[in-house]
Write a protein that holds these residues in place. Structure first.
Motif, short mmCIF file in Angstrom:
data_model
loop_
_atom_site.label_atom_id
_atom_site.label_comp_id
_atom_site.label_asym_id
_atom_site.label_seq_id
_atom_site.Cartn_x
_atom_site.Cartn_y
_atom_site.Cartn_z
N ALA A 441 14.21 -14.18 -12.77
CA ALA A 441 12.97 -14.15 -13.55
C ALA A 441 11.75 -14.09 -12.62
CB ALA A 441 12.89 -15.38 -14.44
N GLY A 442 11.89 -14.67 -11.43
CA GLY A 442 10.79 -14.63 -10.48
C GLY A 442 10.59 -13.26 -9.86
N LEU A 443 11.54 -12.35 -10.07
CA LEU A 443 11.44 -10.99 -9.52
C LEU A 443 11.07 -9.96 -10.58
CD1 LEU A 443 14.63 -10.98 -7.24
CD2 LEU A 443 12.28 -11.57 -6.60
N ASP A 444 10.90 -10.37 -11.82
CA ASP A 444 10.63 -9.43 -12.90
C ASP A 444 9.36 -8.63 -12.63
OD1 ASP A 444 12.84 -10.25 -14.21
OD2 ASP A 444 11.79 -11.45 -15.73
N GLY A 445 9.48 -7.30 -12.74
CA GLY A 445 8.32 -6.42 -12.62
C GLY A 445 7.73 -6.33 -11.24
N LYS A 446 8.45 -6.76 -10.20
CA LYS A 446 7.88 -6.81 -8.85
C LYS A 446 8.56 -5.79 -7.94
CE LYS A 446 6.64 -11.73 -9.01
NZ LYS A 446 6.89 -13.06 -8.41
N TRP A 447 7.81 -5.31 -6.97
CA TRP A 447 8.37 -4.61 -5.83
C TRP A 447 7.53 -4.94 -4.61
CZ3 TRP A 447 5.55 -1.97 -9.53
CH2 TRP A 447 4.50 -1.17 -9.10
N LEU A 448 8.18 -4.92 -3.45
CA LEU A 448 7.55 -5.38 -2.22
C LEU A 448 7.45 -4.22 -1.24
CD1 LEU A 448 6.48 -7.84 -0.57
CD2 LEU A 448 8.83 -8.12 0.28
N LEU A 449 6.22 -3.97 -0.76
CA LEU A 449 5.98 -2.89 0.19
C LEU A 449 5.70 -3.47 1.57
CD1 LEU A 449 3.62 -0.60 -1.92
CD2 LEU A 449 6.11 -0.56 -1.79
N ARG A 450 6.29 -2.86 2.58
CA ARG A 450 5.99 -3.19 3.98
C ARG A 450 5.27 -1.97 4.57
NH1 ARG A 450 8.99 -5.69 8.79
NH2 ARG A 450 10.47 -6.53 7.27
N THR A 451 4.23 -2.21 5.37
CA THR A 451 3.49 -1.10 5.97
C THR A 451 2.96 -1.49 7.34
OG1 THR A 451 1.65 0.44 5.67
CG2 THR A 451 1.32 -1.80 4.87
N SER A 452 2.82 -0.47 8.18
CA SER A 452 2.19 -0.66 9.48
C SER A 452 0.72 -0.23 9.46
CB SER A 452 2.93 0.16 10.54
OG SER A 452 2.83 1.55 10.25
N ASP A 453 0.28 0.33 8.33
CA ASP A 453 -1.09 0.84 8.21
C ASP A 453 -2.03 -0.30 7.80
OD1 ASP A 453 -3.48 2.13 6.83
OD2 ASP A 453 -2.47 3.89 7.64
N THR A 454 -3.08 -0.48 8.55
CA THR A 454 -4.04 -1.55 8.26
C THR A 454 -5.29 -1.04 7.58
OG1 THR A 454 -5.00 -1.32 10.47
CG2 THR A 454 -3.20 -2.92 10.20
N THR A 455 -5.40 0.27 7.39
CA THR A 455 -6.62 0.84 6.82
C THR A 455 -6.54 1.06 5.32
OG1 THR A 455 -5.89 3.12 7.24
CG2 THR A 455 -7.10 2.00 9.00
N LEU A 456 -5.35 1.31 4.79
CA LEU A 456 -5.21 1.55 3.36
C LEU A 456 -5.30 0.23 2.60
CD1 LEU A 456 -2.25 4.12 3.32
CD2 LEU A 456 -4.67 4.60 2.95
N THR A 457 -5.99 0.25 1.47
CA THR A 457 -6.12 -0.94 0.65
C THR A 457 -4.80 -1.21 -0.07
OG1 THR A 457 -6.84 0.27 -1.32
CG2 THR A 457 -8.55 -0.38 0.28
N PRO A 458 -4.59 -2.44 -0.55
CA PRO A 458 -3.37 -2.71 -1.33
C PRO A 458 -3.23 -1.78 -2.54
CG PRO A 458 -4.44 -4.76 -0.70
CD PRO A 458 -5.37 -3.66 -0.30
N GLU A 459 -4.37 -1.44 -3.16
CA GLU A 459 -4.31 -0.53 -4.30
C GLU A 459 -3.80 0.84 -3.88
OE1 GLU A 459 -7.86 -3.31 -4.96
OE2 GLU A 459 -6.81 -2.34 -3.32
N ASP A 460 -4.29 1.32 -2.72
CA ASP A 460 -3.85 2.63 -2.23
C ASP A 460 -2.37 2.61 -1.87
OD1 ASP A 460 -6.37 3.70 -2.50
OD2 ASP A 460 -6.97 3.26 -0.43
N LEU A 461 -1.91 1.52 -1.30
CA LEU A 461 -0.50 1.41 -0.92
C LEU A 461 0.39 1.45 -2.15
CD1 LEU A 461 -0.76 -1.36 1.82
CD2 LEU A 461 -0.32 1.07 2.18
N ALA A 462 0.01 0.69 -3.18
CA ALA A 462 0.80 0.67 -4.41
C ALA A 462 0.82 2.02 -5.08
CB ALA A 462 0.26 -0.40 -5.36
N ALA A 463 -0.36 2.66 -5.13
CA ALA A 463 -0.45 3.99 -5.76
C ALA A 463 0.37 5.01 -4.98
CB ALA A 463 -1.91 4.42 -5.84
N ALA A 464 0.33 4.91 -3.64
CA ALA A 464 1.08 5.86 -2.81
C ALA A 464 2.58 5.73 -3.07
CB ALA A 464 0.77 5.63 -1.34
N TYR A 465 3.06 4.49 -3.15
CA TYR A 465 4.49 4.32 -3.36
C TYR A 465 4.92 4.79 -4.75
CZ TYR A 465 9.15 2.40 -3.30
OH TYR A 465 10.52 2.27 -3.36
N LYS A 466 4.06 4.57 -5.75
CA LYS A 466 4.40 5.04 -7.10
C LYS A 466 4.52 6.56 -7.13
CE LYS A 466 2.61 3.19 -10.75
NZ LYS A 466 1.62 2.68 -11.74
#
Length: 574
Positions: A441-466
């Protein structure tokens, strides 16, 4: 009675034409036929053509339908042939605009081949893959009988195979030139490249063991695997582990345009494939590159490889049975930041190895935890249904024998969705695992991204992966509309060439879909209505296209293509 045209030459040398309605009469004395003018319409360039059309329409009311058709067609007019024109003509114009034909022509000329003929052969194979997928032998009949393609009228299977061999031989230079041309013309966003793999199986009982087949690649974590179409057993993404296969990788831009495809032996791991892809694209002199890949590419070796030369990566981590750093990121408290109606994100920095908190410094590992509330509700519903189904299955199991309970647990090995919610007591009884339900239940609707890029915002990272879904859609089109499988080739080089033909076809149809905002299935269905018709008359033959529909004009307008010429060929009778 007929409409005739007379001409008069002026003193300045110009010619004036006049239209007259006339009929022939015989002279009462000589019996010679002479023309008698009934009505003079005036100069041809100023005649009321709408009035002529009304006259024709009014006359037609007194004729039978077959008489109208005969009058319109004239005596001795016969339809000799009718071929599909719209789809092939549109793809040919895109092929030309994107510089694919030019790249193939230059590569063939460098090898002292008939460049124009080779280019037309390869285009025919690509167009067939996009419009009416079939074998290379089927392509010969398709061109000879069903479709009109400029510059080529016949194709033999030997020409098709030689064209495939050339394409594979010159692939590196052709792909690089096509990429440069497509990126410039379409103004592609090249900062982010999406990478994914799939597999395709073969209906044969055994893997390749012929001498000309490449040896299996040993993954040493450093050496890049060589491309090969060798069919071997491996992890099948089509769930056909009983059949030999090859693995296919594809790189796609943020805009959804596939820029390159690769083929590897069927037992090549995803973690090794990324090295070949990175090295091949490195020669294209891209500025700053962020690789977006699925969790199958996640390994410390791959991450180090992707960051060479200033590159960066974005990839997902496993939520279950994951590494210590990802586990630390999942356990880290913090508030989510809402970035959309169905997306919340939380940025976390973890020290290497997962020990302690990362302070966002140079050595800290950056994670972004994403949460979709809608997906969380769906996950909870699915889990509730699974648990209820499992509860029904184990009801009364306390009365079972130990062997029967063992057999039931063994049957769940292929059903991890059920197995994770089952536990056994010390005495061997079967129970629902409440702790596992709470963890899931603690994992419902979640995904975890790892990145080496420090310039992209969290929103950009999530959108890129989608947007990695763009690659998955490419696989669906490859296996669906383009019918990547079944593959009729036996030689490994021909298998690789077949995949490259599918890639070029996918590139063309994706450009068409992006420009029109419609699916290729709908576009091709409408274009299929445009035909090239060959007519025979008393004066010779003429090839003329059918009239354009509103759908044709909409598609051509969206693609910024001119209308096809109305007449393609005239051949006068000697």
């Amino acid at each position: 009675m007929y409409l005739r045209e007379t001409r008069r030459k002026n003193k300045d040398g110009s010619t004036v034409s006049y239209l007259q309605l006339a009929h022939n009469e015989r002279h009462p004395s000589t019996g010679a036929s002479t023309a008698k003018v009934i009505h003079n319409f005036g100069r041809a360039e100023t005649v009321d053509r709408d009035g002529l059309a009304r006259l024709v329409s009014s006359i037609s009311r007194f004729l039978a339908p077959e008489q109208v058709a005969a009058a319109g067609a004239g005596e001795g007019v016969e339809i000799l042939d009718s071929r599909r024109l719209g789809g092939a003509w549109t793809l040919d114009r895109l092929w030309e605009r994107l510089g694919i034909g030019a790249a193939i022509t230059r590569a063939a000329a460098d090898r002292r081949l008939d460049a124009a003929a080779v280019e037309r052969v390869i285009f025919t194979l690509v167009a067939q893959r996009a419009l009416e997928p079939g074998s290379k032998l089927a392509a010969t009949g398709w061109l000879a009988e069903r479709v009109a393609i400029s510059g080529i009228t016949t194709l033999t299977d030997d020409q098709a195979y030689r064209g495939m061999d050339f394409l594979l031989e010159a692939l590196d230079e052709i792909a690089a030139e096509v990429f440069t041309s497509v990126a410039h013309l379409l103004n592609l966003d090249l900062d982010i490249v999406f990478v994914d793999t799939t597999s395709t199986y073969f209906e044969t009982d055994s893997p390749d063991e012929l001498p000309e087949m490449a040896d299996p690649v040993v993954d040493d974590g450093i050496t890049r695997p060589a491309e090969s179409g060798t069919r071997t057993f491996g992890h099948s993404k089509d769930f056909r582990t009983d059949l030999p296969q090859v693995v296919i990788a594809m790189a796609v831009t943020r805009d959804g345009i596939p820029v390159r495809c690769w083929t590897f032996p069927g037992n090549t791991a995803d973690t090794a494939i990324i090295r070949t892809i990175k090295d091949d694209l490195a020669g294209w002199q891209l500025r700053r590159l962020v690789w977006v890949a699925d969790r199958g590419f996640a390994s410390a070796t791959n991450r180090a490889y992707l960051t060479r030369g200033g590159g960066h990566y974005i990839h997902a981590e496993k939520l279950r049975h994951t590494n210590t750093e990802a586990a630390a990121a999942l356990a880290r408290p913090g508030r989510y930041h809402t970035v959309g109606d169905n997306l919340r994100v939380k940025e976390v920095h973890v020290a290497p190895g997962g020990d302690g908190d990362g302070d966002g410094g140079a050595r800290a590992v950056r994670f972004v935890l994403c949460h979709n509330p809608d997906q969380a509700e769906r996950d909870a519903t699915v889990r509730a249904n699974l648990v209820e189904h499992l509860r029904e299955q184990i009801t009364g199991s306390d009365a079972w024998t130990t062997r029967r309970r063992d057999e039931f647990v063994g049957s769940l090995k292929a059903k991890p969705g059920l197995r994770r919610y089952l536990r056994r007591t010390k005495s061997g009884l079967l129970r629902i695992d409440a702790a596992a339900i709470k963890t899931e239940a603690g994992l419902d609707g979640k995904w975890l991204l790892r990145t080496s890029d420090t310039t992209l915002t969290p929103e950009d990272l999530a959108a890129a992966y989608k947007q990695l879904l763009a690659v998955e859609r490419g696989w669906r089109d490859m296996k669906g509309a383009l019918k990547l499988r079944p593959v009729f080739h036996y030689r490994e080089d021909r298998i690789r060439a077949h995949v490259q033909l599918c890639w070029l076809a996918l590139l063309l149809i994706r450009v068409a879909e992006t420009a029109t905002g419609d699916t290729w299935r709908t576009i091709a269905h409408e274009l299929d209505r445009l035909h090239l018709i060959t007519l025979a008359t008393d004066h010779g033959t003429v090839a003329q296209r059918s009239a354009l529909t509103a759908g044709h004009r909409r598609i051509l307008g969206a693609l910024e293509l001119p209308e096809p010429p109305r007449f393609v060929d005239f051949t006068l009778t000697a």
